[in-house]
Design a protein around this motif. Structure first.
Motif, short mmCIF file in Angstrom:
data_model
loop_
_atom_site.label_atom_id
_atom_site.label_comp_id
_atom_site.label_asym_id
_atom_site.label_seq_id
_atom_site.Cartn_x
_atom_site.Cartn_y
_atom_site.Cartn_z
N HIS A 15 0.81 -1.21 0.00
CA HIS A 15 0.00 0.00 0.00
C HIS A 15 0.85 1.27 0.00
O HIS A 15 0.31 2.38 -0.06
CB HIS A 15 -0.94 0.02 1.20
N SER A 16 2.16 1.12 0.06
CA SER A 16 3.04 2.29 -0.04
C SER A 16 2.82 3.02 -1.35
O SER A 16 3.10 4.22 -1.46
CB SER A 16 4.52 1.86 0.07
N VAL A 17 2.31 2.29 -2.35
CA VAL A 17 2.09 2.90 -3.67
C VAL A 17 1.00 3.96 -3.61
O VAL A 17 0.90 4.80 -4.51
CB VAL A 17 1.71 1.80 -4.70
N PHE A 18 0.18 3.99 -2.54
CA PHE A 18 -0.90 4.97 -2.48
C PHE A 18 -0.37 6.40 -2.37
O PHE A 18 -0.75 7.27 -3.15
CB PHE A 18 -1.83 4.67 -1.31
N ALA A 19 0.48 6.67 -1.40
CA ALA A 19 0.92 8.04 -1.15
C ALA A 19 2.25 8.37 -1.81
O ALA A 19 2.51 9.54 -2.11
CB ALA A 19 1.03 8.30 0.35
N LEU A 20 3.10 7.37 -2.04
CA LEU A 20 4.44 7.64 -2.57
C LEU A 20 4.42 8.38 -3.90
O LEU A 20 5.21 9.32 -4.09
CB LEU A 20 5.22 6.33 -2.70
N PRO A 21 3.56 8.02 -4.88
CA PRO A 21 3.56 8.78 -6.13
C PRO A 21 3.23 10.26 -5.95
O PRO A 21 3.75 11.11 -6.69
CB PRO A 21 2.48 8.07 -6.97
N PHE A 22 2.39 10.59 -4.97
CA PHE A 22 2.08 12.00 -4.72
C PHE A 22 3.29 12.72 -4.13
O PHE A 22 3.55 13.88 -4.44
CB PHE A 22 0.87 12.11 -3.79
N ALA A 23 4.04 12.01 -3.27
CA ALA A 23 5.27 12.60 -2.73
C ALA A 23 6.28 12.84 -3.84
O ALA A 23 6.91 13.91 -3.92
CB ALA A 23 5.86 11.69 -1.66
N LEU A 24 6.43 11.88 -4.73
CA LEU A 24 7.38 12.03 -5.83
C LEU A 24 6.94 13.15 -6.78
O LEU A 24 7.78 13.87 -7.32
CB LEU A 24 7.52 10.71 -6.58
N THR A 25 5.64 13.30 -6.95
CA THR A 25 5.14 14.42 -7.76
C THR A 25 5.51 15.75 -7.12
O THR A 25 5.94 16.69 -7.81
CB THR A 25 3.61 14.33 -7.93
N GLY A 26 5.34 15.84 -5.80
CA GLY A 26 5.75 17.05 -5.10
C GLY A 26 7.23 17.34 -5.28
O GLY A 26 7.64 18.49 -5.46
N ALA A 27 8.05 16.29 -5.26
CA ALA A 27 9.49 16.46 -5.46
C ALA A 27 9.80 16.96 -6.87
O ALA A 27 10.65 17.84 -7.06
CB ALA A 27 10.20 15.13 -5.19
N LEU A 28 9.13 16.39 -7.87
CA LEU A 28 9.35 16.82 -9.25
C LEU A 28 8.97 18.28 -9.44
O LEU A 28 9.71 19.07 -10.04
CB LEU A 28 8.53 15.95 -10.20
N LEU A 29 7.81 18.67 -8.94
CA LEU A 29 7.36 20.06 -9.07
C LEU A 29 8.32 21.00 -8.35
O LEU A 29 8.63 22.08 -8.87
CB LEU A 29 5.95 20.20 -8.51
N ALA A 30 8.79 20.60 -7.18
CA ALA A 30 9.69 21.47 -6.41
C ALA A 30 10.99 21.72 -7.16
O ALA A 30 11.45 22.87 -7.27
CB ALA A 30 9.99 20.82 -5.06
#
Length: 289
Positions: A15-30
């Motif tokens: 279930h780590s796949v639930f939130a991790l992609p959103f965190a990685l998206t935040g990293a990309l945008l930053a």
């Protein structure tokens, strides 16, 4: 290997796949917005380590504090701590080890990430107790995962752009909404055990409506975020895909038929988070900043 599989099942590692992609998206945008570049592989690595270790610690604490409920609930009676497959002592050791890894990851990212690490842990651990006093515990779970994009932005930049709070709110409502759906299967047990939830308080039909409202707000928030950053077309295509997947998810769950709940919860939410990362990653690549 048997012990490892038991531990991974206890923390629902998949279930780590639930939130991790959103965190990685935040990293990309930053990285793209502030440095016109991409996160380094070390930053990606430590963000993933931080996310997985923090979530592992939080899930284990949740299992420890809920063990008496897990033993009494037929749906959860086979969980590792409930059956004794893992001891409480081992669970606490695993929790402390995961916390140590999380703190190390935060330290390797930047000073602000390290300073905020205890705050993140308090938020993650507090959720486990909310089912004892509020029907809106689903939103506390959502917020525990919803802070991931802001945390990733801080991990990359050392500060916070408050527009990231829009994405935090979207993830909070997304997770809260599908947790409302998942809680529908425990409505009878929650009433018997004195636990709180939206289905327990309002009934399944109203709970499904509340979840739909939450997920409708998710789409509005994502559109607001894409507009605020002036993101190119893949971001908007991603929002359309997320909206379609959420609509399909809700079509699988009906007040008088919860038989497809697992498909709605596990498969669809994995598709949603990964699709979001792919489309918004493409938007970040095309973004003229």
């Amino acid at each position: 290997m048997t012990r490892l599989r038991t531990v991974l099942e206890m923390i629902k590692f998949e279930h780590s796949v639930f939130a991790l992609p959103f965190a990685l998206t935040g990293a990309l945008l930053a990285a793209r917005f502030t440095a016109h570049a991409w996160p380094t592989w070390k930053q990606f690595l430590w963000i993933v380590v931080a996310m997985v270790s923090a979530r592992s610690a939080a899930m284990t604490v949740n299992r420890i504090v809920d063990v008496r409920f897990d033993k009494a609930n037929p749906r959860t009676a086979q969980r590792a701590l409930a059956t004794g497959a893992l001891s409480a002592g081992f669970a606490w050791f695993f929790t402390l080890s995961a916390i140590a890894v999380f703190v190390i990851a935060a330290w390797r990212l930047n000073p602000l990430a390290l300073k905020l690490a205890p705050v993140a842990l308090v938020i993650l651990f507090f959720y486990s107790y909310t089912k004892r006093f509020t029907n809106w515990s689903h939103l506390f779970l959502g917020f525990a995962l919803g802070i991931a994009p802001a945390a990733a932005w801080i991990a990359i930049t050392g500060h916070l752009d408050f527009r990231m709070l829009i994405l935090c709110a979207a993830v909070t409502l997304w997770v809260g909404g599908f947790d409302v759906l998942y809680a529908c299967q425990d409505i009878d047990f929650d009433r018997h055990a004195g636990l709180y939830s939206i289905p327990q308080r309002f009934g399944i039909a109203t709970a499904l409506l509340i979840a739909r409202v939450m997920h409708s707000c998710v789409i509005a928030l994502l559109a607001w975020l894409a507009a605020s950053f002036a993101l190119p077309w893949p971001a908007w295509a991603g929002i359309a895909v997320v909206a379609a997947l959420l609509a399909y998810e809700h079509s699988l769950v009906k007040a008088d038929d919860l038989s497809k709940l697992d498909a709605a919860f596990f498969a669809m939410n994995g598709y949603i988070s990964i699709s979001f990362l792919l489309f918004w990653g493409a938007a970040a690549a095309l973004w003229k900043v």
